[in-house]
Scaffold this motif. Structure first.
Motif, PDB file in Angstrom:
ATOM      1  N   ALA A   1      12.627 -24.593  12.374  1.00 37.51           N
ATOM      2  CA  ALA A   1      11.375 -23.972  11.927  1.00 37.51           C
ATOM      3  C   ALA A   1      11.327 -23.815  10.416  1.00 37.51           C
ATOM      4  CB  ALA A   1      11.227 -22.599  12.586  1.00 37.51           C
ATOM      5  N   GLY A   2      12.457 -24.080   9.750  1.00 35.61           N
ATOM      6  CA  GLY A   2      12.502 -23.915   8.299  1.00 35.61           C
ATOM      7  C   GLY A   2      12.449 -22.450   7.903  1.00 35.61           C
ATOM      8  N   MET A   3      13.084 -21.591   8.687  1.00 32.91           N
ATOM      9  CA  MET A   3      13.060 -20.147   8.445  1.00 32.91           C
ATOM     10  C   MET A   3      14.465 -19.588   8.550  1.00 32.91           C
ATOM     11  SD  MET A   3       9.951 -19.088  11.027  1.00 32.91           S
ATOM     12  CE  MET A   3       8.355 -19.917  10.997  1.00 32.91           C
ATOM     13  N   SER A   4      14.617 -18.353   8.085  1.00 33.25           N
ATOM     14  CA  SER A   4      15.855 -17.626   8.346  1.00 33.25           C
ATOM     15  C   SER A   4      15.813 -17.120   9.785  1.00 33.25           C
ATOM     16  CB  SER A   4      15.989 -16.445   7.389  1.00 33.25           C
ATOM     17  OG  SER A   4      14.983 -15.472   7.667  1.00 33.25           O
ATOM     18  N   VAL A   5      16.977 -16.759  10.312  1.00 30.21           N
ATOM     19  CA  VAL A   5      17.027 -16.236  11.672  1.00 30.21           C
ATOM     20  C   VAL A   5      16.178 -14.971  11.788  1.00 30.21           C
ATOM     21  CG1 VAL A   5      18.541 -15.157  13.389  1.00 30.21           C
ATOM     22  CG2 VAL A   5      19.276 -17.240  12.203  1.00 30.21           C
ATOM     23  N   ARG A   6      16.233 -14.130  10.773  1.00 28.21           N
ATOM     24  CA  ARG A   6      15.451 -12.885  10.804  1.00 28.21           C
ATOM     25  C   ARG A   6      13.956 -13.179  10.833  1.00 28.21           C
ATOM     26  NH1 ARG A   6      16.035  -7.942   6.385  1.00 28.21           N
ATOM     27  NH2 ARG A   6      14.469  -6.563   7.320  1.00 28.21           N
ATOM     28  N   THR A   7      13.523 -14.120   9.996  1.00 29.85           N
ATOM     29  CA  THR A   7      12.097 -14.461   9.974  1.00 29.85           C
ATOM     30  C   THR A   7      11.685 -15.118  11.282  1.00 29.85           C
ATOM     31  OG1 THR A   7      12.140 -14.760   7.578  1.00 29.85           O
ATOM     32  CG2 THR A   7      10.318 -15.778   8.772  1.00 29.85           C
ATOM     33  N   LEU A   8      12.541 -16.009  11.806  1.00 26.20           N
ATOM     34  CA  LEU A   8      12.234 -16.668  13.072  1.00 26.20           C
ATOM     35  C   LEU A   8      12.033 -15.634  14.179  1.00 26.20           C
ATOM     36  CD1 LEU A   8      12.312 -19.488  14.749  1.00 26.20           C
ATOM     37  CD2 LEU A   8      14.567 -18.652  15.429  1.00 26.20           C
ATOM     38  N   THR A   9      12.919 -14.650  14.248  1.00 28.89           N
ATOM     39  CA  THR A   9      12.824 -13.631  15.288  1.00 28.89           C
ATOM     40  C   THR A   9      11.529 -12.841  15.163  1.00 28.89           C
ATOM     41  OG1 THR A   9      15.238 -13.447  15.342  1.00 28.89           O
ATOM     42  CG2 THR A   9      13.965 -11.628  16.287  1.00 28.89           C
ATOM     43  N   ARG A  10      11.176 -12.494  13.933  1.00 34.11           N
ATOM     44  CA  ARG A  10       9.931 -11.750  13.717  1.00 34.11           C
ATOM     45  C   ARG A  10       8.722 -12.588  14.095  1.00 34.11           C
ATOM     46  NH1 ARG A  10       6.549 -11.932   9.611  1.00 34.11           N
ATOM     47  NH2 ARG A  10       8.060 -12.980   8.239  1.00 34.11           N
ATOM     48  N   ARG A  11       8.714 -13.861  13.681  1.00 34.83           N
ATOM     49  CA  ARG A  11       7.575 -14.724  13.972  1.00 34.83           C
ATOM     50  C   ARG A  11       7.448 -15.008  15.471  1.00 34.83           C
ATOM     51  NH1 ARG A  11       5.278 -17.686   9.792  1.00 34.83           N
ATOM     52  NH2 ARG A  11       3.798 -18.304  11.422  1.00 34.83           N
ATOM     53  N   PHE A  12       8.586 -15.112  16.173  1.00 40.77           N
ATOM     54  CA  PHE A  12       8.538 -15.311  17.620  1.00 40.77           C
ATOM     55  C   PHE A  12       7.816 -14.150  18.288  1.00 40.77           C
ATOM     56  CE2 PHE A  12      10.378 -18.392  20.551  1.00 40.77           C
ATOM     57  CZ  PHE A  12      10.809 -19.396  19.690  1.00 40.77           C
ATOM     58  N   HIS A  13       8.170 -12.942  17.868  1.00 39.70           N
ATOM     59  CA  HIS A  13       7.511 -11.771  18.445  1.00 39.70           C
ATOM     60  C   HIS A  13       6.015 -11.788  18.145  1.00 39.70           C
ATOM     61  CE1 HIS A  13      10.541  -9.228  20.308  1.00 39.70           C
ATOM     62  NE2 HIS A  13      11.407  -9.598  19.373  1.00 39.70           N
ATOM     63  N   GLU A  14       5.651 -12.188  16.945  1.00 42.37           N
ATOM     64  CA  GLU A  14       4.240 -12.227  16.572  1.00 42.37           C
ATOM     65  C   GLU A  14       3.469 -13.301  17.332  1.00 42.37           C
ATOM     66  OE1 GLU A  14       4.879 -10.800  11.899  1.00 42.37           O
ATOM     67  OE2 GLU A  14       4.408 -12.897  12.377  1.00 42.37           O
ATOM     68  N   GLU A  15       4.099 -14.465  17.535  1.00 39.38           N
ATOM     69  CA  GLU A  15       3.378 -15.611  18.099  1.00 39.38           C
ATOM     70  C   GLU A  15       3.436 -15.702  19.623  1.00 39.38           C
ATOM     71  OE1 GLU A  15       4.649 -19.193  16.130  1.00 39.38           O
ATOM     72  OE2 GLU A  15       4.454 -18.284  14.140  1.00 39.38           O
ATOM     73  N   VAL A  16       4.569 -15.313  20.214  1.00 37.64           N
ATOM     74  CA  VAL A  16       4.689 -15.464  21.665  1.00 37.64           C
ATOM     75  C   VAL A  16       5.016 -14.153  22.381  1.00 37.64           C
ATOM     76  CG1 VAL A  16       5.336 -17.882  21.499  1.00 37.64           C
ATOM     77  CG2 VAL A  16       7.120 -16.149  21.548  1.00 37.64           C
ATOM     78  N   GLY A  17       5.150 -13.068  21.606  1.00 35.11           N
ATOM     79  CA  GLY A  17       5.321 -11.760  22.216  1.00 35.11           C
ATOM     80  C   GLY A  17       6.693 -11.462  22.770  1.00 35.11           C
ATOM     81  N   MET A  18       7.703 -12.214  22.384  1.00 30.75           N
ATOM     82  CA  MET A  18       9.059 -11.969  22.879  1.00 30.75           C
ATOM     83  C   MET A  18      10.074 -12.574  21.912  1.00 30.75           C
ATOM     84  SD  MET A  18       9.144 -14.672  26.075  1.00 30.75           S
ATOM     85  CE  MET A  18       7.525 -14.149  26.632  1.00 30.75           C
ATOM     86  N   SER A  19      11.337 -12.264  22.128  1.00 31.32           N
ATOM     87  CA  SER A  19      12.398 -12.784  21.270  1.00 31.32           C
ATOM     88  C   SER A  19      12.655 -14.254  21.582  1.00 31.32           C
ATOM     89  CB  SER A  19      13.694 -11.987  21.502  1.00 31.32           C
ATOM     90  OG  SER A  19      14.197 -12.261  22.805  1.00 31.32           O
ATOM     91  N   PRO A  20      13.282 -14.984  20.657  1.00 35.18           N
ATOM     92  CA  PRO A  20      13.615 -16.393  20.928  1.00 35.18           C
ATOM     93  C   PRO A  20      14.497 -16.552  22.164  1.00 35.18           C
ATOM     94  CG  PRO A  20      13.844 -15.924  18.588  1.00 35.18           C
ATOM     95  CD  PRO A  20      13.606 -14.604  19.257  1.00 35.18           C
ATOM     96  N   GLY A  21      15.499 -15.668  22.326  1.00 34.88           N
ATOM     97  CA  GLY A  21      16.383 -15.783  23.481  1.00 34.88           C
ATOM     98  C   GLY A  21      15.646 -15.588  24.792  1.00 34.88           C
ATOM     99  N   ARG A  22      14.755 -14.594  24.820  1.00 37.42           N
ATOM    100  CA  ARG A  22      13.992 -14.362  26.047  1.00 37.42           C
ATOM    101  C   ARG A  22      13.043 -15.524  26.316  1.00 37.42           C
ATOM    102  NH1 ARG A  22       9.814  -9.338  27.095  1.00 37.42           N
ATOM    103  NH2 ARG A  22       9.268  -9.879  29.230  1.00 37.42           N
ATOM    104  N   TRP A  23      12.439 -16.045  25.260  1.00 40.77           N
ATOM    105  CA  TRP A  23      11.528 -17.190  25.422  1.00 40.77           C
ATOM    106  C   TRP A  23      12.273 -18.398  25.976  1.00 40.77           C
ATOM    107  CZ3 TRP A  23      11.379 -22.097  23.238  1.00 40.77           C
ATOM    108  CH2 TRP A  23      10.199 -22.827  23.456  1.00 40.77           C
ATOM    109  N   LEU A  24      13.462 -18.666  25.428  1.00 40.75           N
ATOM    110  CA  LEU A  24      14.255 -19.788  25.917  1.00 40.75           C
ATOM    111  C   LEU A  24      14.618 -19.619  27.388  1.00 40.75           C
ATOM    112  CD1 LEU A  24      16.737 -20.619  23.018  1.00 40.75           C
ATOM    113  CD2 LEU A  24      15.162 -22.227  24.141  1.00 40.75           C
ATOM    114  N   ALA A  25      15.034 -18.411  27.756  1.00 40.50           N
ATOM    115  CA  ALA A  25      15.397 -18.167  29.153  1.00 40.50           C
ATOM    116  C   ALA A  25      14.203 -18.397  30.068  1.00 40.50           C
ATOM    117  CB  ALA A  25      15.928 -16.743  29.307  1.00 40.50           C
ATOM    118  N   ARG A  26      13.020 -17.955  29.625  1.00 37.17           N
ATOM    119  CA  ARG A  26      11.830 -18.153  30.453  1.00 37.17           C
ATOM    120  C   ARG A  26      11.512 -19.636  30.614  1.00 37.17           C
ATOM    121  NH1 ARG A  26       6.368 -14.718  29.724  1.00 37.17           N
ATOM    122  NH2 ARG A  26       7.747 -13.224  30.751  1.00 37.17           N
TER     123      ARG A  26
END
Length: 323
Positions: A241-266
């Motif tokens: 994504a061209g982001m830091s892990v912290r930014t990625l985690t924040r953006r995941f919550h903003e865009e898909v409403g959950m953490s990257p790990g939870r999104w991957l599991a789903r």
């Protein structure tokens, strides 16, 4: 002296949905004792005994008014109207429910639960309704402990079920509770349905994988969907994504409403569900393709997500694969 059949009274209200209205008669009416005697007496009533419009393009006429509710052992309220939740107990509905004796068993099918809620019958109790209306039931009636995931809730003398087919599940459950598995299984065979279904509503909610957009975490999500068969770390997603892990985690919550790990599991669970429904691949192979590694891991994740095992899920959607 012969014992009188258990009386089930179905209350048909204006706009009743015909399918759900017929479930109690089909299930309870099919229950027979060892000598072929009917175990239930099923009657249908309307508030005034007159015809009611259905949710379809026809009306129905019945032989009873709400006075028969005074003799009911079990009362069933199917969904009615346009299935939008009712805000309060109407005078007509209040008058129809008035003859019911205290302690009478009462159950709802689908959004018929809103009638029970408006009457105060679900206050302080666990209950369910169709998954699409569960949040609304909880919002309007905060004293109810709404469980949106289960097929039905048995709280003793008050029972609620989820969508239409869950009314069949609940009626069979009551036959089993009243007369044992042998009678319930015989009824299930007559109507060609499973005697019980594993899991809850979650397995029937369609959650298609969204098409990623060309912004934010979308490129990383698009890449991840093509590589679910392998381990994917947060740092790898962040790099995509061209982001830091912290930014990625924040953006995941903003865009898909959950953490990257939870999104991957789903997404892994959704891929496994798709493969269980559409292929005859062995469970361990599906586990590897979906990135769970082992059948044990897949079983744990699938059960946590929708309450059933891989084999039970496949049996529901592709029974011929297990024949």
């Amino acid at each position: 002296m012969a014992r009188s059949p258990h009386r089930v009274v179905v209350l048909a209200l204006d706009g009743v949905i015909p399918f759900e209205l017929g479930i109690p008669g089909r299930i309870f009416g099919g229950a027979r004792g060892p000598d072929g005697e009917p175990l239930y007496d099923v009657v249908t009533c309307t508030p005034d005994g007159g015809p009611v419009r259905t949710h379809a393009d026809f009306s129905i006429a019945v032989d009873h008014d709400a006075s028969v509710l005074a003799d009911a052992d079990t009362v069933v309220v199917p969904p009615f109207g346009d299935c939008r939740p009712i805000d309060r107990l109407s005078e007509e509905l209040a008058a129809a429910l008035a003859p019911i004796r205290p302690g009478t068993r009462i159950m709802s099918i689908c959004t018929g639960s809103f009638a029970l809620a408006a009457a105060g019958l679900l206050d302080g109790r666990p209950a369910t309704t169709h998954w699409n209306e569960a949040a609304e039931l909880q919002r309007r009636y905060p004293r109810i402990r709404v469980d949106p995931d289960v097929l039905f809730v048995d709280d003793g003398d008050v029972l609620t079920s989820a969508g239409a087919a869950s009314g069949i599940d609940l009626c069979l459950h009551l036959v089993r509770r009243d007369h044992g598995s042998e009678v319930a299984n015989r009824v299930a065979r007559q109507v060609v349905v499973p005697p019980w279904r594993d899991g809850g509503q979650a397995q029937y909610i369609e959650r298609p994988v969204p098409e990623p957009h060309d912004a934010g975490t979308a490129p990383a999500r698009s890449w991840a969907l093509e590589h679910l068969d392998r381990p994917i770390s947060l740092s790898e997603l962040a790099a995509r994504a061209g982001m830091s892990v912290r930014t990625l985690t924040r953006r995941f919550h903003e865009e898909v409403g959950m953490s990257p790990g939870r999104w991957l599991a789903r997404q892994r669970v959704e891929l496994a569900r798709h493969l269980l429904e559409t292929t005859d691949l062995p469970v361990d192979q599906i586990a590897r393709r979906a990135g769970f590694g082992t059948a044990v891991s897949l079983r744990q994740h699938l059960h946590a997500a929708i309450g059933v095992s891989p084999l039970a899920y496949r049996r529901t959607f592709q029974p011929e694969a297990l024949a």
